[in-house]
Design a protein around this motif. Structure first.
Motif, PDB file in Angstrom:
ATOM      1  N   ARG A  94      65.629  40.580  52.583  1.00 50.02           N
ATOM      2  CA  ARG A  94      64.761  41.659  52.086  1.00 50.02           C
ATOM      3  C   ARG A  94      63.944  41.194  50.882  1.00 50.02           C
ATOM      4  N   ILE A  95      64.616  40.507  49.960  1.00 52.96           N
ATOM      5  CA  ILE A  95      63.913  40.005  48.768  1.00 52.96           C
ATOM      6  C   ILE A  95      62.806  39.049  49.178  1.00 52.96           C
ATOM      7  N   GLN A  96      63.102  38.156  50.126  1.00 53.13           N
ATOM      8  CA  GLN A  96      62.090  37.208  50.587  1.00 53.13           C
ATOM      9  C   GLN A  96      60.905  37.945  51.212  1.00 53.13           C
ATOM     10  N   ASN A  97      61.187  38.948  52.018  1.00 54.20           N
ATOM     11  CA  ASN A  97      60.114  39.738  52.638  1.00 54.20           C
ATOM     12  C   ASN A  97      59.287  40.469  51.577  1.00 54.20           C
ATOM     13  N   LEU A  98      59.966  41.006  50.566  1.00 57.11           N
ATOM     14  CA  LEU A  98      59.255  41.694  49.489  1.00 57.11           C
ATOM     15  C   LEU A  98      58.372  40.723  48.704  1.00 57.11           C
ATOM     16  N   LYS A  99      58.866  39.514  48.483  1.00 57.72           N
ATOM     17  CA  LYS A  99      58.064  38.498  47.799  1.00 57.72           C
ATOM     18  C   LYS A  99      56.820  38.154  48.618  1.00 57.72           C
ATOM     19  N   GLN A 100      57.000  38.012  49.915  1.00 60.20           N
ATOM     20  CA  GLN A 100      55.855  37.716  50.788  1.00 60.20           C
ATOM     21  C   GLN A 100      54.855  38.867  50.785  1.00 60.20           C
ATOM     22  N   ASP A 101      55.367  40.107  50.847  1.00 63.71           N
ATOM     23  CA  ASP A 101      54.483  41.279  50.794  1.00 63.71           C
ATOM     24  C   ASP A 101      53.707  41.309  49.478  1.00 63.71           C
ATOM     25  N   LEU A 102      54.416  41.004  48.388  1.00 63.24           N
ATOM     26  CA  LEU A 102      53.768  40.996  47.076  1.00 63.24           C
ATOM     27  C   LEU A 102      52.669  39.943  47.016  1.00 63.24           C
ATOM     28  N   GLN A 103      52.940  38.754  47.516  1.00 60.13           N
ATOM     29  CA  GLN A 103      51.919  37.710  47.542  1.00 60.13           C
ATOM     30  C   GLN A 103      50.733  38.124  48.397  1.00 60.13           C
ATOM     31  N   SER A 104      51.014  38.762  49.505  1.00 57.29           N
ATOM     32  CA  SER A 104      49.943  39.234  50.386  1.00 57.29           C
ATOM     33  C   SER A 104      49.087  40.282  49.682  1.00 57.29           C
ATOM     34  N   TRP A 105      49.734  41.234  49.020  1.00 61.21           N
ATOM     35  CA  TRP A 105      48.994  42.273  48.293  1.00 61.21           C
ATOM     36  C   TRP A 105      48.168  41.679  47.165  1.00 61.21           C
ATOM     37  N   ARG A 106      48.740  40.702  46.461  1.00 65.99           N
ATOM     38  CA  ARG A 106      47.999  40.044  45.383  1.00 65.99           C
ATOM     39  C   ARG A 106      46.757  39.361  45.935  1.00 65.99           C
ATOM     40  N   GLY A 107      46.927  38.682  47.058  1.00 71.75           N
ATOM     41  CA  GLY A 107      45.784  38.018  47.686  1.00 71.75           C
ATOM     42  C   GLY A 107      44.701  39.019  48.077  1.00 71.75           C
ATOM     43  N   LYS A 108      45.135  40.135  48.664  1.00 72.05           N
ATOM     44  CA  LYS A 108      44.172  41.171  49.057  1.00 72.05           C
ATOM     45  C   LYS A 108      43.477  41.764  47.832  1.00 72.05           C
ATOM     46  N   LEU A 109      44.246  42.025  46.779  1.00 70.90           N
ATOM     47  CA  LEU A 109      43.657  42.569  45.551  1.00 70.90           C
ATOM     48  C   LEU A 109      42.673  41.577  44.929  1.00 70.90           C
ATOM     49  N   ASP A 110      43.044  40.312  44.905  1.00 70.13           N
ATOM     50  CA  ASP A 110      42.135  39.296  44.367  1.00 70.13           C
ATOM     51  C   ASP A 110      40.830  39.257  45.161  1.00 70.13           C
ATOM     52  N   THR A 111      40.954  39.364  46.465  1.00 66.36           N
ATOM     53  CA  THR A 111      39.763  39.372  47.320  1.00 66.36           C
ATOM     54  C   THR A 111      38.909  40.595  47.034  1.00 66.36           C
ATOM     55  N   GLN A 112      39.542  41.760  46.919  1.00 61.68           N
ATOM     56  CA  GLN A 112      38.795  42.988  46.630  1.00 61.68           C
ATOM     57  C   GLN A 112      38.112  42.900  45.276  1.00 61.68           C
ATOM     58  N   VAL A 113      38.820  42.384  44.266  1.00 62.09           N
ATOM     59  CA  VAL A 113      38.238  42.252  42.933  1.00 62.09           C
ATOM     60  C   VAL A 113      37.023  41.336  42.984  1.00 62.09           C
ATOM     61  N   LYS A 114      37.138  40.247  43.719  1.00 59.15           N
ATOM     62  CA  LYS A 114      36.021  39.304  43.850  1.00 59.15           C
ATOM     63  C   LYS A 114      34.827  39.985  44.512  1.00 59.15           C
ATOM     64  N   VAL A 115      35.076  40.722  45.580  1.00 55.90           N
ATOM     65  CA  VAL A 115      33.998  41.426  46.287  1.00 55.90           C
ATOM     66  C   VAL A 115      33.346  42.451  45.372  1.00 55.90           C
ATOM     67  N   TYR A 116      34.159  43.227  44.655  1.00 55.16           N
ATOM     68  CA  TYR A 116      33.613  44.245  43.757  1.00 55.16           C
ATOM     69  C   TYR A 116      32.808  43.620  42.628  1.00 55.16           C
ATOM     70  N   ARG A 117      33.277  42.506  42.096  1.00 56.59           N
ATOM     71  CA  ARG A 117      32.526  41.825  41.040  1.00 56.59           C
ATOM     72  C   ARG A 117      31.175  41.346  41.560  1.00 56.59           C
ATOM     73  N   GLU A 118      31.180  40.811  42.770  1.00 59.60           N
ATOM     74  CA  GLU A 118      29.915  40.354  43.360  1.00 59.60           C
ATOM     75  C   GLU A 118      28.969  41.531  43.565  1.00 59.60           C
ATOM     76  N   GLU A 119      29.506  42.646  44.043  1.00 58.96           N
ATOM     77  CA  GLU A 119      28.685  43.846  44.243  1.00 58.96           C
ATOM     78  C   GLU A 119      28.125  44.339  42.912  1.00 58.96           C
ATOM     79  N   LEU A 120      28.974  44.387  41.895  1.00 59.46           N
ATOM     80  CA  LEU A 120      28.523  44.842  40.579  1.00 59.46           C
ATOM     81  C   LEU A 120      27.470  43.905  40.003  1.00 59.46           C
TER      82      LEU A 120
END
Length: 144
Positions: A45-71
């Motif tokens: 479970r911990i390993q799965n949660l770590k993977q989910d967290l890394q995935s969410w971080r990656g998605k958030l980083d991508t969204q932040v990058k897109v929003y910065r480019e838009e701004l």
């Protein structure tokens, strides 16, 4: 009573020494197995949660990058529009000043400007006459 100082030794005195150990080890072994399985499940479970967290971080980083480019794009567009408005206002001011100069020149060529100046001079002369008359009236009043 001395023999019953601990709980683990009390049942051993009743039965043979090898049989109680097997009885005691089976529940302990099953508990250990259960705990190991639970531990493995928790680690999974911990390993799965770590993977989910890394995935969410990656998605958030991508969204932040897109929003910065838009701004950044919006900021550039806004700056261009502001600059265009400044140029338009500058052109408008120049046009209005030119129109005002043209109207003044037209009035001057028609003689209306001179009429205005003449009216101002007449007004000044009239004011001077009024002042002179009031001074004369004051002098005559002083004589009487």
């Amino acid at each position: 009573m001395a023999e019953q100082t601990s709980d683990s030794t009390a049942p051993l005195s009743v039965s043979s020494p090898t049989a109680p150990k097997k009885d005691n080890t089976n529940p302990v072994d099953s508990k250990l197995t259960e705990l190991n399985e639970s531990r493995a499940e928790l680690l999974n479970r911990i390993q799965n949660l770590k993977q989910d967290l890394q995935s969410w971080r990656g998605k958030l980083d991508t969204q932040v990058k897109v929003y910065r480019e838009e701004l950044s794009g919006l900021k550039k567009t806004l700056n261009l529009e502001v600059e265009q408005l400044r140029e338009e206002f500058k052109d408008l001011k120049t046009t209005l000043n030119q129109q005002q100069d043209d109207v003044s020149a037209s009035l001057k060529s028609l003689g209306l400007q001179d009429s205005k100046e003449q009216m101002e001079k007449r007004s000044e002369v009239t004011e001077e006459k009024v002042e002179a008359l009031s001074t004369d009236d004051n002098a005559k009043a002083a004589e009487h």
